[in-house]
Scaffold this active site. Structure first.
Site, PDB file in Angstrom:
ATOM      1  N   ALA A  13       0.830  -1.210   0.000  1.00  0.00           N
ATOM      2  CA  ALA A  13       0.000   0.000   0.000  1.00  0.00           C
ATOM      3  C   ALA A  13       0.862   1.257   0.000  1.00  0.00           C
ATOM      4  CB  ALA A  13      -0.928  -0.009   1.218  1.00  0.00           C
ATOM      5  N   TYR A 195      -1.566 -22.423  -4.903  1.00  0.00           N
ATOM      6  CA  TYR A 195      -1.504 -21.966  -6.304  1.00  0.00           C
ATOM      7  C   TYR A 195      -0.046 -21.812  -6.721  1.00  0.00           C
ATOM      8  CZ  TYR A 195      -1.434 -17.499  -3.729  1.00  0.00           C
ATOM      9  OH  TYR A 195      -1.155 -16.490  -2.847  1.00  0.00           O
ATOM     10  N   ASP A 273      -3.468  -2.229   5.430  1.00  0.00           N
ATOM     11  CA  ASP A 273      -3.715  -2.944   6.683  1.00  0.00           C
ATOM     12  C   ASP A 273      -3.702  -2.018   7.894  1.00  0.00           C
ATOM     13  OD1 ASP A 273      -3.965  -5.308   5.338  1.00  0.00           O
ATOM     14  OD2 ASP A 273      -2.486  -6.400   6.528  1.00  0.00           O
TER      15      ASP A 273
HETATM   16  C1  LIG Z   1      -1.956 -15.805   5.123  1.00  0.00           C
HETATM   17  C2  LIG Z   1      -2.244 -14.555   4.343  1.00  0.00           C
HETATM   18  C3  LIG Z   1      -2.478 -14.617   2.954  1.00  0.00           C
HETATM   19  C4  LIG Z   1      -2.809 -13.451   2.234  1.00  0.00           C
HETATM   20  N1  LIG Z   1      -3.056 -13.538   0.878  1.00  0.00           N
HETATM   21  C5  LIG Z   1      -3.447 -12.433   0.208  1.00  0.00           C
HETATM   22  C6  LIG Z   1      -3.749 -12.483  -1.198  1.00  0.00           C
HETATM   23  O1  LIG Z   1      -3.639 -13.541  -1.840  1.00  0.00           O
HETATM   24  N2  LIG Z   1      -4.179 -11.341  -1.820  1.00  0.00           N
HETATM   25  C7  LIG Z   1      -4.311 -10.145  -1.137  1.00  0.00           C
HETATM   26  O2  LIG Z   1      -4.727  -9.149  -1.737  1.00  0.00           O
HETATM   27  N3  LIG Z   1      -3.986 -10.049   0.172  1.00  0.00           N
HETATM   28  C8  LIG Z   1      -3.563 -11.155   0.859  1.00  0.00           C
HETATM   29  N4  LIG Z   1      -3.245 -11.063   2.178  1.00  0.00           N
HETATM   30  C9  LIG Z   1      -3.308  -9.745   2.842  1.00  0.00           C
HETATM   31  C10 LIG Z   1      -2.093  -8.901   2.472  1.00  0.00           C
HETATM   32  O3  LIG Z   1      -0.910  -9.637   2.686  1.00  0.00           O
HETATM   33  C11 LIG Z   1      -2.058  -7.614   3.297  1.00  0.00           C
HETATM   34  O4  LIG Z   1      -3.342  -7.031   3.300  1.00  0.00           O
HETATM   35  C12 LIG Z   1      -1.045  -6.621   2.696  1.00  0.00           C
HETATM   36  O5  LIG Z   1       0.249  -7.160   2.691  1.00  0.00           O
HETATM   37  C13 LIG Z   1      -1.049  -5.327   3.497  1.00  0.00           C
HETATM   38  O6  LIG Z   1      -0.150  -4.432   2.895  1.00  0.00           O
HETATM   39  P1  LIG Z   1       0.222  -3.056   3.611  1.00  0.00           P
HETATM   40  O7  LIG Z   1       1.195  -2.378   2.713  1.00  0.00           O
HETATM   41  O8  LIG Z   1      -1.014  -2.337   4.014  1.00  0.00           O
HETATM   42  O9  LIG Z   1       0.916  -3.486   4.985  1.00  0.00           O
HETATM   43  P2  LIG Z   1       2.235  -4.349   5.255  1.00  0.00           P
HETATM   44  O10 LIG Z   1       2.445  -5.361   4.199  1.00  0.00           O
HETATM   45  O11 LIG Z   1       2.108  -4.817   6.669  1.00  0.00           O
HETATM   46  O12 LIG Z   1       3.425  -3.294   5.137  1.00  0.00           O
HETATM   47  C14 LIG Z   1       3.709  -2.372   6.181  1.00  0.00           C
HETATM   48  C15 LIG Z   1       5.137  -1.850   6.018  1.00  0.00           C
HETATM   49  O13 LIG Z   1       5.370  -0.884   7.042  1.00  0.00           O
HETATM   50  C16 LIG Z   1       6.599  -1.171   7.692  1.00  0.00           C
HETATM   51  N5  LIG Z   1       6.493  -0.720   9.086  1.00  0.00           N
HETATM   52  C17 LIG Z   1       5.720  -1.245  10.070  1.00  0.00           C
HETATM   53  N6  LIG Z   1       5.882  -0.581  11.221  1.00  0.00           N
HETATM   54  C18 LIG Z   1       6.777   0.399  10.967  1.00  0.00           C
HETATM   55  C19 LIG Z   1       7.354   1.419  11.775  1.00  0.00           C
HETATM   56  N7  LIG Z   1       7.040   1.552  13.079  1.00  0.00           N
HETATM   57  N8  LIG Z   1       8.244   2.269  11.210  1.00  0.00           N
HETATM   58  C20 LIG Z   1       8.557   2.154   9.891  1.00  0.00           C
HETATM   59  N9  LIG Z   1       8.054   1.194   9.073  1.00  0.00           N
HETATM   60  C21 LIG Z   1       7.165   0.334   9.607  1.00  0.00           C
HETATM   61  C22 LIG Z   1       6.740  -2.689   7.587  1.00  0.00           C
HETATM   62  O14 LIG Z   1       8.098  -3.097   7.735  1.00  0.00           O
HETATM   63  C23 LIG Z   1       6.189  -2.950   6.196  1.00  0.00           C
HETATM   64  O15 LIG Z   1       7.164  -2.830   5.194  1.00  0.00           O
HETATM   65  C24 LIG Z   1      -2.887 -12.202   2.910  1.00  0.00           C
HETATM   66  C25 LIG Z   1      -2.609 -12.130   4.279  1.00  0.00           C
HETATM   67  C26 LIG Z   1      -2.284 -13.288   4.998  1.00  0.00           C
HETATM   68  C27 LIG Z   1      -2.006 -13.193   6.492  1.00  0.00           C
END
Ligand SMILES: Cc1cc2nc3c(=O)[nH]c(=O)nc-3n(C[C@H](O)[C@H](O)[C@H](O)COP(=O)(O)OP(=O)(O)OC[C@H]3O[C@@H](n4cnc5c(N)ncnc54)[C@H](O)[C@@H]3O)c2cc1C
Length: 369
Positions: A13, A195, A273
């Protein structure tokens, strides 16, 4: 003055939002705690609603097109229904997506600050504090640091998730000639999704089991592969053969957070997330994060209005994901009746169940831009 936009978190994201903002002519910095951009070794299903965003951002990760979702009865190995997919359903390795996003962000001049962990946010989002001292001033702050990041604690400090009573294992195993489809092997109290990835020689596995208790909500808890094998010992030989190849496995406790009550405070807006940790049963967490990223970049100075327009769709997707888990884990008579109905549907209208998700997959957040 600092850049126009400060993004916390270089996940899917955060990087997508940085690209979308840069495409609109904004100067952008991304702050990430990890010293290198790596991702957990796991796969991701990107549906048409997320794929359209990647295309609009000019991001083309290595991926395979998925042809179908195939529901299979776990204990017997009998096919229940094979639902063909239209175009733009993609299977990919998470590391490939992060790499493609980071390359595009860099190409557009986004500045990445790695190895900087944010510990606090102050002054309504204008001040970001780092571990070990130091701070930076933000003009617009986007919290994309996930379910356990600092920005979620700043915007919604009292919001806590509850354990769903389910844990998930993730593993990748070697295979050959696997069909380009996502298989869901369903059984009482558990299911397993698999998959193919990359050149089709590795298979991504996510296996979910219902459990009474869980203590660690983190994403990097190593588990003994024998625990996974034991949980699926009652499944057909095809599944047991796959699990026999697992040499390393991670285990997650699945928490239900619902959508965080507020996604906006001061100059800080949450996406992905951080705003709405999403259960994996509809494979939409990353897809919704991509949609958030793209739409927020077009409403940067109206975070409150943006959350008002995004919330109904996200809330509906979260509820649909929770419903899928219940349907996959049926037992007894409900399982027999449910699978019988799906088999009949599979003979006469195999695309019907997925067409019911048209509101999700056909939605195009890039259309109005
Ligand atoms: C088992 C499983 C399977 C999944 N399969 C799918 C799928 O097939 N398709 C799909 O769409 N979604 C899937 N998801 C959901 C998906 O993985 C998440 O919704 C997505 O990765 C969220 O992305 P994000 O960028 O919001 O957060 P995150 O991926 O959590 O990224 C957050 C980033 O912020 C950084 N960060 C955190 N705290 C700090 C801090 N204090 N200071 C600086 N940096 C920080 C972290 O290091 C990370 O790089 C799955 C989830 C799970 C658990």
């Amino acid at each position: 003055m600092g850049p126009d936009v400060t993004v916390l978190g270089a996940g899917i994201a955060g990087l997508a939002c940085a690209i979308a903002c840069a495409q609109r002519g904004r100067s952008v910095e991304v702050i990430e705690q990890a010293p290198r951009l790596t991702e957990v070794g796991a796969g991701l299903q990107i549906a048409p609603n997320g794929w359209r965003v990647l295309q609009a951002l000019g991001v083309m990760p290595r991926s395979r097109e998925s042809r179908a979702v195939h529901l299979i009865d776990g204990p017997t190995g009998r096919s229940v229904i094979r639902m063909p997919l239209g175009p733009s359903f993609h299977l990919m390795h998470r590391a490939d997506l992060i790499e493609a996003l980071a390359a595009r962000a860099t190409e557009l001049g986004v500045v990445l600050h790695l190895g900087k962990r944010v510990t606090a946010i102050r002054d309504e989002g204008r001040s970001v504090i780092f571990a070990g001292g130091g701070e930076c001033a933000a003009r617009r702050l986007i919290g994309a640091d996930g379910a356990r990041g600092a920005s979620r604690g700043f915007v919604a400090p009292d919001h806590r998730g509850t354990f769903t009573g389910q844990v998930a294992w993730r593993a990748i195993v070697p295979v050959q000639d696997w069909p380009d489809e996502a298989q869901v092997h369903m059984g009482p109290g558990r299911h397993l999704v698999c998959y193919p990835l990359r050149d089709g020689r590795s298979l991504n596995i996510v296996a979910v089991e219902e459990r009474a208790a869980w203590v660690d909500a983190g994403w990097s808890h190593q588990d003994d592969p024998d625990h996974l094998r034991a949980a699926f010992a009652g499944f057909a030989p095809s599944v047991r053969d796959l699990l026999a190849r697992v040499t390393a496995v991670n285990l997650w406790g699945l928490m239900d957070h619902g959508a965080t009550p507020d996604w906006h405070r001061g100059i800080c807006t949450l996406i992905g997330d951080a705003a709405h940790p999403t259960l994996p049963f509809l494979a939409q967490g990353a897809n919704l994060g991509l949609e958030d990223a793209f739409t927020l970049a077009g409403s940067l100075d109206d975070g409150a209005g943006w959350q008002g327009s995004r919330r109904p769709r996200v809330t509906r997707a979260l509820a649909a994901a929770a419903g899928n888990a219940r349907n996959y884990h049926l037992s007894g008579l409900r399982r027999v009746v449910g699978q019988g109905a799906l088999r009949t549907l599979g003979r006469v209208a195999p695309t019907a169940p997925l067409r019911a998700f048209g509101w999700l997959y056909d939605h195009d957040v890039t259309a109005a831009s």
